[in-house]
Write a protein that holds these residues in place. Structure first.
Motif, PDB file in Angstrom:
ATOM      1  N   ASP A 150       0.835  -1.204   0.000  1.00 57.42           N
ATOM      2  CA  ASP A 150       0.000   0.000   0.000  1.00 57.42           C
ATOM      3  C   ASP A 150       0.870   1.255   0.000  1.00 57.42           C
ATOM      4  N   VAL A 151       1.950   1.207   0.775  1.00 57.05           N
ATOM      5  CA  VAL A 151       2.878   2.344   0.835  1.00 57.05           C
ATOM      6  C   VAL A 151       3.488   2.580  -0.543  1.00 57.05           C
ATOM      7  N   GLU A 152       3.946   1.520  -1.172  1.00 55.73           N
ATOM      8  CA  GLU A 152       4.540   1.639  -2.506  1.00 55.73           C
ATOM      9  C   GLU A 152       3.542   2.223  -3.504  1.00 55.73           C
ATOM     10  N   ALA A 153       2.314   1.717  -3.479  1.00 52.40           N
ATOM     11  CA  ALA A 153       1.298   2.184  -4.425  1.00 52.40           C
ATOM     12  C   ALA A 153       0.947   3.656  -4.184  1.00 52.40           C
ATOM     13  N   TYR A 154       0.751   4.021  -2.934  1.00 56.59           N
ATOM     14  CA  TYR A 154       0.369   5.391  -2.609  1.00 56.59           C
ATOM     15  C   TYR A 154       1.446   6.385  -3.029  1.00 56.59           C
ATOM     16  N   PHE A 155       2.679   6.106  -2.656  1.00 53.75           N
ATOM     17  CA  PHE A 155       3.728   7.070  -2.955  1.00 53.75           C
ATOM     18  C   PHE A 155       4.158   7.032  -4.419  1.00 53.75           C
ATOM     19  N   SER A 156       3.993   5.918  -5.095  1.00 51.60           N
ATOM     20  CA  SER A 156       4.209   5.895  -6.545  1.00 51.60           C
ATOM     21  C   SER A 156       3.204   6.823  -7.215  1.00 51.60           C
ATOM     22  N   HIS A 157       1.977   6.773  -6.728  1.00 55.00           N
ATOM     23  CA  HIS A 157       0.931   7.654  -7.245  1.00 55.00           C
ATOM     24  C   HIS A 157       1.277   9.127  -6.975  1.00 55.00           C
ATOM     25  N   GLN A 158       1.812   9.407  -5.785  1.00 58.51           N
ATOM     26  CA  GLN A 158       2.166  10.781  -5.418  1.00 58.51           C
ATOM     27  C   GLN A 158       3.328  11.321  -6.251  1.00 58.51           C
TER      28      GLN A 158
ATOM     29  N   ALA B 286       7.419  16.619  -4.770  1.00 59.62           N
ATOM     30  CA  ALA B 286       8.877  16.615  -4.713  1.00 59.62           C
ATOM     31  C   ALA B 286       9.348  15.419  -3.893  1.00 59.62           C
ATOM     32  N   HIS B 287      10.521  14.926  -4.237  1.00 62.80           N
ATOM     33  CA  HIS B 287      11.122  13.802  -3.528  1.00 62.80           C
ATOM     34  C   HIS B 287      11.187  14.089  -2.024  1.00 62.80           C
ATOM     35  N   SER B 288      11.570  15.309  -1.652  1.00 70.40           N
ATOM     36  CA  SER B 288      11.694  15.670  -0.240  1.00 70.40           C
ATOM     37  C   SER B 288      10.332  15.653   0.465  1.00 70.40           C
ATOM     38  N   THR B 289       9.290  16.036  -0.243  1.00 67.38           N
ATOM     39  CA  THR B 289       7.943  15.998   0.331  1.00 67.38           C
ATOM     40  C   THR B 289       7.519  14.563   0.588  1.00 67.38           C
ATOM     41  N   VAL B 290       7.780  13.697  -0.379  1.00 73.56           N
ATOM     42  CA  VAL B 290       7.441  12.274  -0.224  1.00 73.56           C
ATOM     43  C   VAL B 290       8.213  11.679   0.948  1.00 73.56           C
ATOM     44  N   ARG B 291       9.494  11.992   1.050  1.00 73.47           N
ATOM     45  CA  ARG B 291      10.289  11.484   2.177  1.00 73.47           C
ATOM     46  C   ARG B 291       9.690  11.932   3.504  1.00 73.47           C
ATOM     47  N   GLY B 292       9.296  13.192   3.584  1.00 74.87           N
ATOM     48  CA  GLY B 292       8.700  13.706   4.812  1.00 74.87           C
ATOM     49  C   GLY B 292       7.391  13.010   5.142  1.00 74.87           C
ATOM     50  N   GLN B 293       6.571  12.809   4.135  1.00 76.06           N
ATOM     51  CA  GLN B 293       5.290  12.134   4.358  1.00 76.06           C
ATOM     52  C   GLN B 293       5.499  10.678   4.755  1.00 76.06           C
ATOM     53  N   GLN B 294       6.483  10.034   4.149  1.00 73.97           N
ATOM     54  CA  GLN B 294       6.768   8.648   4.528  1.00 73.97           C
ATOM     55  C   GLN B 294       7.241   8.584   5.981  1.00 73.97           C
ATOM     56  N   GLY B 295       8.037   9.565   6.384  1.00 76.18           N
ATOM     57  CA  GLY B 295       8.466   9.628   7.782  1.00 76.18           C
ATOM     58  C   GLY B 295       7.294   9.822   8.723  1.00 76.18           C
ATOM     59  N   ASP B 296       6.349  10.650   8.321  1.00 78.39           N
ATOM     60  CA  ASP B 296       5.153  10.873   9.137  1.00 78.39           C
ATOM     61  C   ASP B 296       4.316   9.599   9.246  1.00 78.39           C
ATOM     62  N   LEU B 297       4.149   8.902   8.134  1.00 78.07           N
ATOM     63  CA  LEU B 297       3.380   7.653   8.153  1.00 78.07           C
ATOM     64  C   LEU B 297       4.099   6.601   8.991  1.00 78.07           C
ATOM     65  N   GLN B 298       5.417   6.565   8.887  1.00 81.45           N
ATOM     66  CA  GLN B 298       6.209   5.630   9.679  1.00 81.45           C
ATOM     67  C   GLN B 298       6.039   5.923  11.174  1.00 81.45           C
TER      68      GLN B 298
ATOM     69  N   THR C 269      10.585   2.843   0.950  1.00 78.38           N
ATOM     70  CA  THR C 269      10.488   4.287   1.136  1.00 78.38           C
ATOM     71  C   THR C 269      11.637   4.974   0.410  1.00 78.38           C
ATOM     72  N   ALA C 270      11.471   6.258   0.175  1.00 75.79           N
ATOM     73  CA  ALA C 270      12.450   7.027  -0.597  1.00 75.79           C
ATOM     74  C   ALA C 270      13.763   7.162   0.165  1.00 75.79           C
ATOM     75  N   ASP C 271      14.847   7.068  -0.568  1.00 76.79           N
ATOM     76  CA  ASP C 271      16.174   7.286   0.000  1.00 76.79           C
ATOM     77  C   ASP C 271      16.404   8.777   0.165  1.00 76.79           C
ATOM     78  N   HIS C 272      17.280   9.103   1.081  1.00 74.34           N
ATOM     79  CA  HIS C 272      17.706  10.494   1.218  1.00 74.34           C
ATOM     80  C   HIS C 272      18.585  10.820   0.015  1.00 74.34           C
ATOM     81  N   VAL C 273      18.273  11.889  -0.670  1.00 71.67           N
ATOM     82  CA  VAL C 273      19.036  12.272  -1.852  1.00 71.67           C
ATOM     83  C   VAL C 273      20.165  13.196  -1.423  1.00 71.67           C
ATOM     84  N   THR C 274      21.363  12.841  -1.815  1.00 73.05           N
ATOM     85  CA  THR C 274      22.522  13.669  -1.513  1.00 73.05           C
ATOM     86  C   THR C 274      22.512  14.872  -2.433  1.00 73.05           C
ATOM     87  N   SER C 275      22.871  16.003  -1.910  1.00 67.73           N
ATOM     88  CA  SER C 275      22.869  17.212  -2.733  1.00 67.73           C
ATOM     89  C   SER C 275      23.842  17.057  -3.885  1.00 67.73           C
ATOM     90  N   SER C 276      23.596  17.758  -4.966  1.00 67.97           N
ATOM     91  CA  SER C 276      24.462  17.667  -6.137  1.00 67.97           C
ATOM     92  C   SER C 276      25.864  18.168  -5.834  1.00 67.97           C
TER      93      SER C 276
END
Length: 116
Positions: free
Chosen positions: A39-47, A55-67, A101-108
């Motif tokens: 369900d997590v995979e499906a929801y965030f794939s949709h997002q 944004a990737h950072s928004t998804v990471r934050g939301q995944q942290g909140d759900l966790q 869940t999304a990995d933390h993206v290292t800055s460029s």
């Protein structure tokens, strides 16, 4: 930041987290004790897709909140798992894991070796 501003920010964060949990429940059309890692995979794939992907950072934050929500409902100190088992014959589980869940993206800059 004053105490009132901190309290207001905290209430806003709680509202955002509650809203996320409700949106996730509507998306899955299930209750928290029925949620799965898929369900997590499906929801965030949709997002992350569609006309207005988050944004990737928004998804990471939301995944942290759900966790955090799942950690709360499975923690035996609060009694939710026992209550769910008694009432529904199922217990909630942690559905957010490193592998779904999304990995933390290292800055460029860090990837390129820093600023020059």
């Amino acid at each position: 930041m004053g105490e009132a501003a901190v309290a207001e920010q905290t209430v806003g964060e709680e509202d955002d987290r509650l809203s996320l949990v409700r949106r996730f429940a509507v998306f899955t059309a299930t209750y928290p004790w029925e949620w799965t890692p898929e369900d997590v995979e499906a929801y965030f794939s949709h997002q992350l897709s569609g006309d207005s992907p988050l944004a990737h950072s928004t998804v990471r934050g939301q995944q942290g909140d759900l966790q955090m929500f799942c950690a709360f409902i499975v923690d035996g100190r609060y009694g939710w798992a026992t209550a769910c088992e008694e009432a529904f014959g199922q217990v909630p589980a942690q559905v957010c894991h490193d592998w779904n869940t999304a990995d933390h993206v290292t800055s460029s800059r860090a990837v390129r070796g820093g600023a020059r």
